[in-house]
Design a protein around this motif. Structure first.
Motif, mmCIF file in Angstrom:
data_model
loop_
_atom_site.group_PDB
_atom_site.id
_atom_site.type_symbol
_atom_site.label_atom_id
_atom_site.label_comp_id
_atom_site.label_asym_id
_atom_site.label_seq_id
_atom_site.Cartn_x
_atom_site.Cartn_y
_atom_site.Cartn_z
ATOM 1 N N LEU A 121 -19.818 39.095 26.842
ATOM 2 C CA LEU A 121 -18.959 38.148 27.565
ATOM 3 C C LEU A 121 -18.296 37.156 26.621
ATOM 4 O O LEU A 121 -17.170 36.714 26.851
ATOM 5 C CB LEU A 121 -19.786 37.399 28.609
ATOM 6 N N ARG A 122 -19.007 36.792 25.546
ATOM 7 C CA ARG A 122 -18.470 35.816 24.597
ATOM 8 C C ARG A 122 -17.360 36.415 23.738
ATOM 9 O O ARG A 122 -16.438 35.711 23.335
ATOM 10 C CB ARG A 122 -19.584 35.290 23.668
ATOM 11 N N GLU A 123 -17.453 37.725 23.457
ATOM 12 C CA GLU A 123 -16.550 38.313 22.478
ATOM 13 C C GLU A 123 -15.493 39.237 23.074
ATOM 14 O O GLU A 123 -14.470 39.481 22.429
ATOM 15 C CB GLU A 123 -17.365 39.103 21.437
ATOM 16 N N ASN A 124 -15.711 39.752 24.256
ATOM 17 C CA ASN A 124 -14.795 40.733 24.824
ATOM 18 C C ASN A 124 -14.088 40.145 26.039
ATOM 19 O O ASN A 124 -14.660 40.066 27.129
ATOM 20 C CB ASN A 124 -15.565 42.006 25.209
ATOM 21 N N THR A 125 -12.855 39.725 25.840
ATOM 22 C CA THR A 125 -12.112 39.098 26.944
ATOM 23 C C THR A 125 -11.790 40.102 28.044
ATOM 24 O O THR A 125 -11.705 39.738 29.220
ATOM 25 C CB THR A 125 -10.808 38.472 26.428
ATOM 26 N N ASP A 126 -11.629 41.371 27.690
ATOM 27 C CA ASP A 126 -11.363 42.393 28.704
ATOM 28 C C ASP A 126 -12.525 42.486 29.690
ATOM 29 O O ASP A 126 -12.320 42.693 30.890
ATOM 30 C CB ASP A 126 -11.143 43.760 28.052
ATOM 31 N N LEU A 127 -13.748 42.333 29.184
ATOM 32 C CA LEU A 127 -14.920 42.435 30.055
ATOM 33 C C LEU A 127 -14.895 41.368 31.135
ATOM 34 O O LEU A 127 -15.142 41.657 32.314
ATOM 35 C CB LEU A 127 -16.202 42.315 29.234
ATOM 36 N N GLN A 128 -14.611 40.143 30.744
ATOM 37 C CA GLN A 128 -14.553 39.053 31.733
ATOM 38 C C GLN A 128 -13.502 39.341 32.791
ATOM 39 O O GLN A 128 -13.734 39.142 33.987
ATOM 40 C CB GLN A 128 -14.251 37.731 31.035
ATOM 41 N N LEU A 129 -12.332 39.816 32.353
ATOM 42 C CA LEU A 129 -11.247 40.093 33.294
ATOM 43 C C LEU A 129 -11.577 41.280 34.201
ATOM 44 O O LEU A 129 -11.273 41.256 35.388
ATOM 45 C CB LEU A 129 -9.950 40.365 32.521
ATOM 46 N N VAL A 130 -12.221 42.294 33.628
ATOM 47 C CA VAL A 130 -12.578 43.478 34.413
ATOM 48 C C VAL A 130 -13.618 43.124 35.475
ATOM 49 O O VAL A 130 -13.493 43.521 36.640
ATOM 50 C CB VAL A 130 -13.110 44.584 33.481
ATOM 51 N N ILE A 131 -14.653 42.376 35.086
ATOM 52 C CA ILE A 131 -15.672 41.951 36.052
ATOM 53 C C ILE A 131 -15.039 41.111 37.153
ATOM 54 O O ILE A 131 -15.348 41.272 38.335
ATOM 55 C CB ILE A 131 -16.794 41.164 35.341
ATOM 56 N N SER A 132 -14.147 40.222 36.759
ATOM 57 C CA SER A 132 -13.469 39.378 37.741
ATOM 58 C C SER A 132 -12.632 40.218 38.700
ATOM 59 O O SER A 132 -12.623 39.970 39.918
ATOM 60 C CB SER A 132 -12.582 38.356 37.019
ATOM 61 N N LYS A 133 -11.951 41.234 38.179
ATOM 62 C CA LYS A 133 -11.081 42.066 39.022
ATOM 63 C C LYS A 133 -11.908 42.899 40.008
ATOM 64 O O LYS A 133 -11.581 42.969 41.197
ATOM 65 C CB LYS A 133 -10.234 42.978 38.138
ATOM 66 N N VAL A 134 -12.984 43.533 39.523
ATOM 67 C CA VAL A 134 -13.836 44.308 40.421
ATOM 68 C C VAL A 134 -14.475 43.395 41.465
ATOM 69 O O VAL A 134 -14.550 43.726 42.653
ATOM 70 C CB VAL A 134 -14.924 45.068 39.629
ATOM 71 N N GLY A 135 -14.918 42.218 41.016
ATOM 72 C CA GLY A 135 -15.503 41.254 41.945
ATOM 73 C C GLY A 135 -14.516 40.822 43.011
ATOM 74 O O GLY A 135 -14.873 40.670 44.190
ATOM 75 N N GLU A 136 -13.287 40.648 42.608
ATOM 76 C CA GLU A 136 -12.241 40.254 43.561
ATOM 77 C C GLU A 136 -12.036 41.330 44.618
ATOM 78 O O GLU A 136 -11.940 41.035 45.816
ATOM 79 C CB GLU A 136 -10.934 40.015 42.790
ATOM 80 N N VAL A 154 -5.774 46.054 30.656
ATOM 81 C CA VAL A 154 -6.875 46.898 31.123
ATOM 82 C C VAL A 154 -7.270 46.576 32.566
ATOM 83 O O VAL A 154 -7.477 47.496 33.371
ATOM 84 C CB VAL A 154 -8.090 46.770 30.183
ATOM 85 N N PRO A 155 -7.419 45.301 32.962
ATOM 86 C CA PRO A 155 -7.807 45.017 34.351
ATOM 87 C C PRO A 155 -6.840 45.587 35.383
ATOM 88 O O PRO A 155 -7.259 46.057 36.441
ATOM 89 C CB PRO A 155 -7.828 43.480 34.400
ATOM 90 N N VAL A 156 -5.542 45.559 35.060
ATOM 91 C CA VAL A 156 -4.554 46.112 35.991
ATOM 92 C C VAL A 156 -4.700 47.623 36.085
ATOM 93 O O VAL A 156 -4.667 48.212 37.174
ATOM 94 C CB VAL A 156 -3.128 45.723 35.541
ATOM 95 N N LEU A 157 -4.880 48.265 34.929
ATOM 96 C CA LEU A 157 -5.079 49.713 34.919
ATOM 97 C C LEU A 157 -6.345 50.098 35.683
ATOM 98 O O LEU A 157 -6.368 51.081 36.423
ATOM 99 C CB LEU A 157 -5.177 50.213 33.475
ATOM 100 N N LEU A 158 -7.388 49.317 35.485
ATOM 101 C CA LEU A 158 -8.651 49.598 36.174
ATOM 102 C C LEU A 158 -8.487 49.449 37.683
ATOM 103 O O LEU A 158 -8.974 50.265 38.459
ATOM 104 C CB LEU A 158 -9.743 48.670 35.666
ATOM 105 N N GLU A 159 -7.809 48.390 38.095
ATOM 106 C CA GLU A 159 -7.596 48.171 39.524
ATOM 107 C C GLU A 159 -6.854 49.345 40.139
ATOM 108 O O GLU A 159 -7.205 49.826 41.222
ATOM 109 C CB GLU A 159 -6.817 46.889 39.748
ATOM 110 N N GLU A 160 -5.850 49.843 39.421
ATOM 111 C CA GLU A 160 -5.079 50.970 39.933
ATOM 112 C C GLU A 160 -5.953 52.214 40.085
ATOM 113 O O GLU A 160 -5.799 52.994 41.021
ATOM 114 C CB GLU A 160 -3.902 51.256 39.003
ATOM 115 N N GLY A 161 -6.892 52.392 39.149
ATOM 116 C CA GLY A 161 -7.762 53.551 39.216
ATOM 117 C C GLY A 161 -8.836 53.418 40.279
ATOM 118 O O GLY A 161 -9.167 54.392 40.972
#
Length: 315
Positions: A61-76, A177-184
């Motif tokens: 979480l501290r080093e990978n900004t994509d992870l924070q955004l991905v978790i937030s997107k799935v949570g949303e 990445v979060p947008v791509l993940l949401e689409e998938g």
């Protein structure tokens, strides 16, 4: 008469409404072990002399900004569909605080510290019903990108998989990445949620599955073959378990003079007073039963969310 009918209808509607709200499981989204290993977010710890590896969520979480955004997107997406979420980062902060306190907690007799894996600590602190493990890979084809993902829902009490979804989104020029993940994920999320809801419906109908282990201190003069009122203690405990499980559902996996193990124990999701039932609260009923009826002191411990341990012969 009209007032009585209206009151009855209102009572039923309220009960159904409350039951419907209570049936939504609490979720936590975490990166999968495979994703953490692939990206180098892994540490080892000493589990009673055995070196074991575990995902380092805090570093990720501290080093990978994509992870924070991905978790937030799935949570949303899950929140929009009525599934409440526990936040991974906030839970990890709580664990770090607890760890500082546990670091100075030692046994009075042996001086040993506490033994608990990081994942056990995460489950205990979050108390989420379902852990959502997420893996994703970014695919590149020329200027386009897509995301291949796997989403697994694991019952936090049993570690059994209760829901799963996987797939690859359509290629896109988007670089986020979060947008791509949401689409998938969007094409699969409703079916995934239906699996989660079916599992939770089963919990309410048939009880939550847990494990109960009963043992005795070596210095105790009472074992599970000791007789009380003409019946062996082991059979008395087995009778209590049968009386306090949903439809009497459990299996006795082990029974000896020193140890009893009950598996596939189905406990109610809600207590009679309306309080949410967990393994510790349920097993405390057995501890009280032994003390009240037979004068036996017992110590109650829990291992993770899904296992209770009763040790007779003192605390």
């Amino acid at each position: 008469m009209k007032r009585l009918i209206c009151a009855a209808v209102l009572a039923v509607a309220t009960t159904v409404g409350c039951f419907g709200q209570a049936k939504k499981p609490t979720l936590m989204v975490v990166p999968s072990d495979a994703w953490c290993t692939k990206n180098g977010y892994v540490k080892t710890y000493d589990n009673q002399g055995v070196a074991e590896s575990y995902p380092d969520y805090w570093q990720a979480l501290r080093e990978n900004t994509d992870l924070q955004l991905v978790i937030s997107k799935v949570g949303e997406m899950m929140s929009e569909r009525g599934f409440p979420l526990k936040d991974l980062e906030a839970t990890l902060r709580s664990i770090r605080t607890d760890a500082a306190e546990d670091g100075v907690t030692m046994s009075k007799e042996t001086g040993d510290g506490l033994a608990e894996s990081p994942l056990e600590a995460l489950k205990r602190t979050a108390k989420a019903d379902i852990i959502l493990q997420l893996t994703w890979t970014v695919n590149k084809t020329g200027p386009k990108q897509s995301v291949t993902f796997t989403l697994r829902g694991l019952d936090a009490y049993t570690d059994k998989q209760v829901a799963a979804a996987s797939g690859t989104g359509n290629p896109s020029f988007s670089a986020e990445v979060p947008v791509l993940l949401e689409e998938g994920v969007l094409a699969h999320i409703d079916n995934f949620n239906s699996q989660l809801q079916a599992h939770f419906d089963d919990l309410f109908a048939n009880g939550r599955e847990v494990k109960l282990t009963c043992r005795r201190w070596s210095g105790s003069d009472v074992d599970f073959e000791s007789e009380f009122d003409g019946e062996e203690l082991g059979f008395l405990i087995e009778g209590w378990v049968g009386d306090n499980t949903v439809q009497g559902r459990f299996s006795t996996a082990e029974a000896s003079e020193n140890r009893m193990v009950f598996e596939q124990v189905r406990i109610p999701v809600m207590a009679e007073n309306g309080r949410a039932m967990d393994t510790r609260l349920w097993a405390n009923g057995l501890r009280r039963y032994l003390k009240t009826n037979y004068g036996l002191d017992a110590k109650l411990d829990t291992k993770g969310l899904g296992e209770a341990i009763i040790t007779i012969g003192g605390k």
